[in-house]
Design a protein around this motif. Sequence first.
Motif, PDB file in Angstrom:
ATOM      1  N   ASN A   2      13.955 -20.326  16.937  1.00  0.00           N
ATOM      2  CA  ASN A   2      14.483 -21.394  17.796  1.00  0.00           C
ATOM      3  C   ASN A   2      15.308 -20.836  18.945  1.00  0.00           C
ATOM      4  OD1 ASN A   2      13.285 -23.191  16.088  1.00  0.00           O
ATOM      5  ND2 ASN A   2      15.164 -24.235  15.470  1.00  0.00           N
ATOM      6  N   LEU A   3      16.129 -19.822  18.670  1.00  0.00           N
ATOM      7  CA  LEU A   3      16.971 -19.253  19.723  1.00  0.00           C
ATOM      8  C   LEU A   3      16.124 -18.569  20.793  1.00  0.00           C
ATOM      9  CD1 LEU A   3      19.944 -17.757  17.662  1.00  0.00           C
ATOM     10  CD2 LEU A   3      19.945 -19.835  19.035  1.00  0.00           C
ATOM     11  N   VAL A   4      15.127 -17.785  20.374  1.00  0.00           N
ATOM     12  CA  VAL A   4      14.282 -17.091  21.346  1.00  0.00           C
ATOM     13  C   VAL A   4      13.427 -18.094  22.116  1.00  0.00           C
ATOM     14  CG1 VAL A   4      12.479 -15.357  21.639  1.00  0.00           C
ATOM     15  CG2 VAL A   4      14.273 -14.997  19.941  1.00  0.00           C
TER      16      VAL A   4
ATOM     17  N   VAL B  29      24.862  -9.043  13.067  1.00  0.00           N
ATOM     18  CA  VAL B  29      25.124  -9.788  14.292  1.00  0.00           C
ATOM     19  C   VAL B  29      23.826  -9.882  15.088  1.00  0.00           C
ATOM     20  CG1 VAL B  29      26.486  -9.942  16.398  1.00  0.00           C
ATOM     21  CG2 VAL B  29      27.509  -8.995  14.324  1.00  0.00           C
ATOM     22  N   LEU B  30      23.332 -11.093  15.276  1.00  0.00           N
ATOM     23  CA  LEU B  30      22.120 -11.352  16.041  1.00  0.00           C
ATOM     24  C   LEU B  30      22.518 -11.977  17.369  1.00  0.00           C
ATOM     25  CD1 LEU B  30      21.480 -11.687  12.861  1.00  0.00           C
ATOM     26  CD2 LEU B  30      19.387 -12.796  13.606  1.00  0.00           C
ATOM     27  N   ARG B  31      22.060 -11.368  18.474  1.00  0.00           N
ATOM     28  CA  ARG B  31      22.381 -11.886  19.803  1.00  0.00           C
ATOM     29  C   ARG B  31      21.085 -12.141  20.561  1.00  0.00           C
ATOM     30  NH1 ARG B  31      24.599  -9.066  23.319  1.00  0.00           N
ATOM     31  NH2 ARG B  31      26.218 -10.419  24.180  1.00  0.00           N
ATOM     32  N   VAL B  32      20.999 -13.331  21.151  1.00  0.00           N
ATOM     33  CA  VAL B  32      19.859 -13.696  21.989  1.00  0.00           C
ATOM     34  C   VAL B  32      20.424 -14.098  23.344  1.00  0.00           C
ATOM     35  CG1 VAL B  32      17.899 -15.245  22.297  1.00  0.00           C
ATOM     36  CG2 VAL B  32      18.495 -14.442  20.007  1.00  0.00           C
TER      37      VAL B  32
ATOM     38  N   ASP C 142       4.824 -13.696  18.113  1.00  0.00           N
ATOM     39  CA  ASP C 142       4.423 -15.106  18.099  1.00  0.00           C
ATOM     40  C   ASP C 142       4.744 -15.813  19.406  1.00  0.00           C
ATOM     41  OD1 ASP C 142       3.548 -14.748  15.527  1.00  0.00           O
ATOM     42  OD2 ASP C 142       5.333 -15.600  14.569  1.00  0.00           O
ATOM     43  N   LEU C 143       5.824 -15.408  20.058  1.00  0.00           N
ATOM     44  CA  LEU C 143       6.270 -16.103  21.277  1.00  0.00           C
ATOM     45  C   LEU C 143       5.842 -15.414  22.563  1.00  0.00           C
ATOM     46  CD1 LEU C 143       9.868 -17.227  20.222  1.00  0.00           C
ATOM     47  CD2 LEU C 143       7.872 -18.682  20.562  1.00  0.00           C
TER      48      LEU C 143
END
Length: 380
Positions: free
Chosen positions: A279-281, A306-309, A245-246
Motif C-alpha cells: 500500500n505504501l509503495v 525500520v521501513l521507509r518509503v 509486482d508494482l
Amino acid sequence: MNRISFQWRITLMTAVLIAGACICLNLLLYHSGATGMDNLNGYVLQYQQNDDENLMIEIPDDQMSDFLIQFSQEVYDAKAVFGRKGWCITAAVTLLSAAIAYFVSGKALEPLKKLAQQAERIDQDSLVEVRLEENTIPEFRDLSQSVNHMLDRLAHSFDLQRQFAGNAAHELKTPLAIMQAKLEMFAEEHPDTDSEITDLLRFQTDQVSRLASLVRTLLEMSDLQSIPREDHIELAPLADEIVADLTPLAQRRSITLFQECEDVSIKGSDTLIYRLLFNLVENGIKYNTPGGSVHITIRQKESSAVLRVADTGCGIPEEYRTSVFQPFFRVDKSRSREMGGVGLGLALVREIALLHGGTVTAEPADGHGTVFTVTLPIQA
C-alpha cells in the motif's frame, strides 16, 4: 483560575487559610499584649506608696516627669516591637506552611498523576489492554473503576462496530460481484451499442469496481485480529516481490523504483506485512509526479525494523500528516477519486502496524514529497 494546576490551587487555598488564621491570632495577641502594657503603664503612673515597710524606689520630684515620659515611651516602643515581631512571625509561618502544603499536596496527588499517565496510553487500539490501577486511595479508586467500566463499554461498542462493518461488507460482496459480472457480460454481448450507452456502462463498471474494492478492504480491516502472526518474514525478499509486482504500474506512470534493504527478519503475518508495504509503495507511485521516484529503505535499528518509503510527489501538508491514517480521509478528494482510491489504504497500513506492535508516521521528504516510516519490533 482554570490555568492553575490542582496542586497550586490546594497550596494557595491552604496558604490563604493559614494566613487568615495567623492574622487573626496576631491581632488578638497584639491587642492582649498592648492592653497589658497600657495597664502596666497606668499602674505605675497611679501607684502610691502607703506601706513604709515595703521596698521603696524614690525618684526626686524634679526627675519624676522625665521618668514618666521615658517609661511611657518604653511601653510604646515595646508594643511596636511586639507588633512587628508578630507580623514577621505571621509571614514566616504562612510561607513555611504554604511550602509544606505544596509538597504534601503533591505527594497526595501522586495517584492522580499516575492515573493521568495511564490514561494517556489509552486509544482506540488499546481499549482492551490498558486499564487504570484500581488499587489506590478510595477517592481515586471509584474514578478508576468508573473509567475502566467505560473502557469496557467502549471496547464492546468498537467490537460491535467492526462486526457490523464486516457483516455489511460480506453481505455486499456477492451482489456487487453479480452486478460487475452482469455489466461485463452485457458489454461483451452488445459491442455495437451507441456511445452514450458505452459511456454509461463504463461509468457503472468503474463505480461497481470501486465499491467492490471498498468492500474487500472493509472485510480485511474487520478480520485483521483473526489472522495468525507467527510467520518468519524476510523483509528484503518481500520488498523485491513488491517491486516486481508494482513495476508495470510504475512504468505506466514513468516512476522509478529504488530499494536499499538490509537482511532484516521479523515475526508476524507475511500477508499483512506484504499488504502494508504494498500500500505504501503503491501510494508513492499513484500520488507522484511524472518522472519521479519511490525509494524503499529497510534498516535494523536496535531491536526494531525500520521501513521507509519516500516519494517525490506533492507532499502532505503538516496539518494532515496524522489525519491521513484515518479511514476515508483524503487530502485531495478530486485527485483521490481520479486515482480510484477509497481512502482506506493508509488506515489499513496503520492497523497492520499497530497489530504487530509497531508505529507508522508521515514526514516531509528532503526537497519535496513524503516519507512514510514504519517501525516494527523484530520479535512481535
